[in-house]
Scaffold this active site. Structure first.
Site, PDB file in Angstrom:
ATOM      1  N   LYS A 103      70.517 101.203  75.765  1.00 32.70           N
ATOM      2  CA  LYS A 103      71.198 101.528  74.779  1.00 32.70           C
ATOM      3  C   LYS A 103      72.861 101.601  74.671  1.00 32.70           C
ATOM      4  O   LYS A 103      73.019 101.867  75.728  1.00 32.70           O
ATOM      5  CB  LYS A 103      70.790 102.436  73.639  1.00 32.70           C
ATOM      6  N   ARG A 140      56.569 101.631  69.852  1.00 30.92           N
ATOM      7  CA  ARG A 140      55.253 100.716  69.199  1.00 30.92           C
ATOM      8  C   ARG A 140      54.180 100.629  70.398  1.00 30.92           C
ATOM      9  O   ARG A 140      53.228 100.631  70.292  1.00 30.92           O
ATOM     10  CB  ARG A 140      55.761  99.352  68.646  1.00 30.92           C
TER      11      ARG A 140
HETATM   12  N1  BES Z   1      64.085 105.196  68.568  1.00 29.39           N
HETATM   13  C1  BES Z   1      64.711 103.862  68.322  1.00 29.39           C
HETATM   14  C2  BES Z   1      64.846 103.398  66.824  1.00 29.39           C
HETATM   15  C3  BES Z   1      66.181 104.419  66.082  1.00 29.39           C
HETATM   16  C4  BES Z   1      67.379 103.506  66.197  1.00 29.39           C
HETATM   17  C5  BES Z   1      65.903 105.525  65.470  1.00 29.39           C
HETATM   18  C6  BES Z   1      68.315 104.105  65.891  1.00 29.39           C
HETATM   19  C7  BES Z   1      67.091 106.089  64.762  1.00 29.39           C
HETATM   20  C8  BES Z   1      68.338 105.404  64.864  1.00 29.39           C
HETATM   21  C9  BES Z   1      63.836 102.933  68.798  1.00 29.39           C
HETATM   22  O1  BES Z   1      62.938 102.939  69.957  1.00 29.39           O
HETATM   23  C10 BES Z   1      64.404 101.583  68.910  1.00 29.39           C
HETATM   24  O2  BES Z   1      65.118 101.390  70.034  1.00 29.39           O
HETATM   25  N2  BES Z   1      64.135 100.654  68.353  1.00 29.39           N
HETATM   26  C11 BES Z   1      65.016  99.249  68.301  1.00 29.39           C
HETATM   27  C12 BES Z   1      63.780  98.156  68.255  1.00 29.39           C
HETATM   28  C13 BES Z   1      64.242  96.897  68.399  1.00 29.39           C
HETATM   29  C14 BES Z   1      64.833  96.458  70.023  1.00 29.39           C
HETATM   30  C15 BES Z   1      63.558  95.466  68.172  1.00 29.39           C
HETATM   31  C16 BES Z   1      65.992  99.262  67.422  1.00 29.39           C
HETATM   32  O3  BES Z   1      65.855  99.612  66.181  1.00 29.39           O
HETATM   33  O4  BES Z   1      67.096  98.928  67.491  1.00 29.39           O
HETATM   34 MN    MN Z   2      64.092 102.563  71.708  1.00 28.84          MN
END
Ligand code: BES
Ligand code: MN
Ligand code: ZN
Length: 506
Positions: free
Chosen positions: A283, A357
């Site tokens: 990230k 997931r």
């Molecule tokens: N934990 C995150 C989701 C999240 C992001 C929660 C920001 C709260 C605030 C999750 O694991 C994630 O990183 N999801 C990605 C999915 C994507 C790579 C398809 C996302 O939402 O960007």
């Molecule tokens: Mn994630």
């Protein structure tokens, strides 16, 4: 914080502050109804004159402070506006209580009274007002102070006295207050646990808390599956996500088996990523610290399980928490890797940041062995859900309309709001795999829905709803009922829903 419910003349009890919630235009009426004491006359006078001067109309969020004269045992009166009578509901009442409770905490007042009477409305009975008041006093004055040398001026009231309209209703209201206190404390416990940072709250830490819950409550039975058990069970999802971390993943099961059982067997599943760096699909650095809250779902399940046991709810409930840390390293999974999950289905990992997931896939198929009738999972699953609903509601994904209605209603009652999103079969097409059965991302469009559609592939023979709590599990700005940080979202929702399933509430 101690709570008591009393009837009688609240002016004659020594209190630093008495809070009264007043809907728009009702202050004068309220003052007139208050007994015959000297205090009533003072309140009446104050109310009469300020209303004329329109210093206090009772609009939502408006406050009026009255210092009470010598000879009256209560020192101060704080009127808090609740807005128009016609719009009054659990939400607006909760907001007014939160304001009053916070006001008292900020001034460091320790003995606080709260007048339950709420004139001119029929939306909330006295029992509902009691529950909301107790719960909100706890939630609105909560603060996470463990790592602060100086916890600041912040001091929640020691003693809160709820003043009932009559002595006849006291036994019922006292029961309601005790119930609400257990629920409120469970939410605060959940916040405390979720507010622990990643360097403390790793998967093993959550497992130790679950084991402790098993010791604290004889009706809770704890099982923890570590890496070697997970390998034997073929849980390639949770093992894959945990592979890059020094902290071994843990699949935690808390089985609540009460002496008396009514209604269906419930399964609760929580995403417990104790820190989500994104893994190899790292990230951006900006805001990454919030990913310590990526365990919000699992911690909510843990807090809920403890509360179930404390409340002795007559319902069999199994909680499964899928805990791992998502880190980049030489042992981490890579984009393009293929994992075999507990269900046997294979997944192409196109983005290691779509890890929630993967751990949930294993948890959702594993919980099948407990033969639950209905399963609800909670996960901070997608940023896309935050784009859709902001911080006001969790996304609710289910094709079971009865379950959707039950959860939406529980959300409206408790303030842990959830809102239905579609889950049509077409979305499932977007995550069909190429080299494996499934792929773990579906592209930019409908990100929260394709994540839910992915989970659906691992649902066994039970009714199911998925809650995406990415926008509600924590608050970055703070809310009237929640300081910055973990909100404890889900605990009140699930408890209220299960109380109804067990027929304890109608
Ligand atoms: N934990 C995150 C989701 C999240 C992001 C929660 C920001 C709260 C605030 C999750 O694991 C994630 O990183 N999801 C990605 C999915 C994507 C790579 C398809 C996302 O939402 O960007
Ligand atoms: Mn994630
Ligand atoms: Zn995540």
């Amino acid at each position: 914080m101690k709570f008591q419910v009393k009837a009688g003349n609240w002016t004659q009890a020594a209190q630093d502050l008495v809070i009264v919630v007043v809907p728009e235009g009702q202050l004068l009426k309220w003052a007139k109804k208050q007994g015959v004491s000297e205090m009533a006359a003072v309140a009446r006078q104050a109310a009469g004159s300020v209303e004329k001067a329109s210093e206090f109309r009772g609009a939502a969020g408006e406050t009026l402070l009255v210092h009470l004269p010598q000879g009256v045992a209560a020192r101060r009166l704080l009127a808090v506006g609740a807005g128009p009578v016609k719009e009054l509901n659990a939400g607006s009442f909760r907001l007014a209580v939160a304001l009053g409770a916070r006001w008292a905490a900020q001034k460091g007042l320790s003995r606080v009274g709260f007048v339950l009477e709420l004139p001119g409305q029929k939306a909330l009975d006295e029992k509902a007002r009691t529950e909301i008041a107790v719960e909100t006093f706890l939630l609105a004055t909560y603060k996470f102070t463990e790592y602060l040398e100086d916890a600041g001026k912040h001091a929640a009231p020691d003693q809160v006295t709820l003043w009932a309209a009559s002595g006849r209703s006291l036994p019922g209201l006292q029961k309601a207050a005790a119930y609400a206190r257990t629920v409120g404390e469970a939410v605060c416990w959940t916040r405390d646990t979720n507010n622990q940072p990643g360097n403390k709250a790793n998967p093993a830490y959550l497992a130790s808390l679950a084991r402790k819950a098993g010791r604290d409550f004889p009706s809770l039975h704890c099982t923890v599956l570590g890496p070697s058990e997970l390998k034997k069970l073929g849980m390639g999802g949770i093992l894959g996500v945990g592979a890059g971390s020094e902290q071994p993943p843990q699949l935690i099961v808390l089985d609540y088996r009460p002496a008396r059982r009514l209604g269906p067997t419930v399964g609760l599943v929580g995403k417990g990523i104790t820190f989500d760096s994104g893994g190899i699909s790292l990230k951006p650095g900006q805001g990454m610290e919030w990913m310590r809250f990526d365990k919000s779902g699992a911690v909510a399940v843990l807090g809920t399980m403890r509360a179930l046991a404390a409340l002795k709810l007559p319902l069999r409930v199994v909680g499964v928490m899928a805990c791992a840390e998502n880190m980049p390293s030489g042992s981490a999974i890579r984009p393009g890797d293929i994992l075999r999950t507990h269900s046997g289905k294979t997944v192409e990992v196109l983005n290691t940041d779509a890890e929630g997931r993967l751990v949930l896939a294993d948890a959702l198929s594993y919980i099948g062995k407990y033969k639950p009738d209905v399963v609800v999972d909670l996960a901070t699953l997608t940023g896309a859900c935050v784009v859709a609903l902001g911080n006001e509601a969790a996304g609710l994904f289910s094709q079971d309309t009865k379950l959707v209605d039950q959860l939406v209603a529980a959300g409206t009652r408790t303030g842990d709001r959830v809102w239905p999103m579609p889950l049509w079969p077409e979305y499932g097409q977007m995550i069909k795999g190429d080299a494996a059965d499934l792929k773990n991302i579906g592209g930019r469009d409908a990100g929260a829905i394709t994540a839910a559609a992915f989970l659906q592939n691992f649902v066994q023979d039970y009714r199911w709803a998925h809650l995406d709590i990415a926008g509600t599990g924590w608050t970055e700005k703070g809310k009237p009922t929640a300081a910055k940080g973990a909100t404890g979202f889900g605990v009140r929702l699930l408890l209220d829903w299960m109380q109804h399933l067990a027929g304890r509430k109608v």
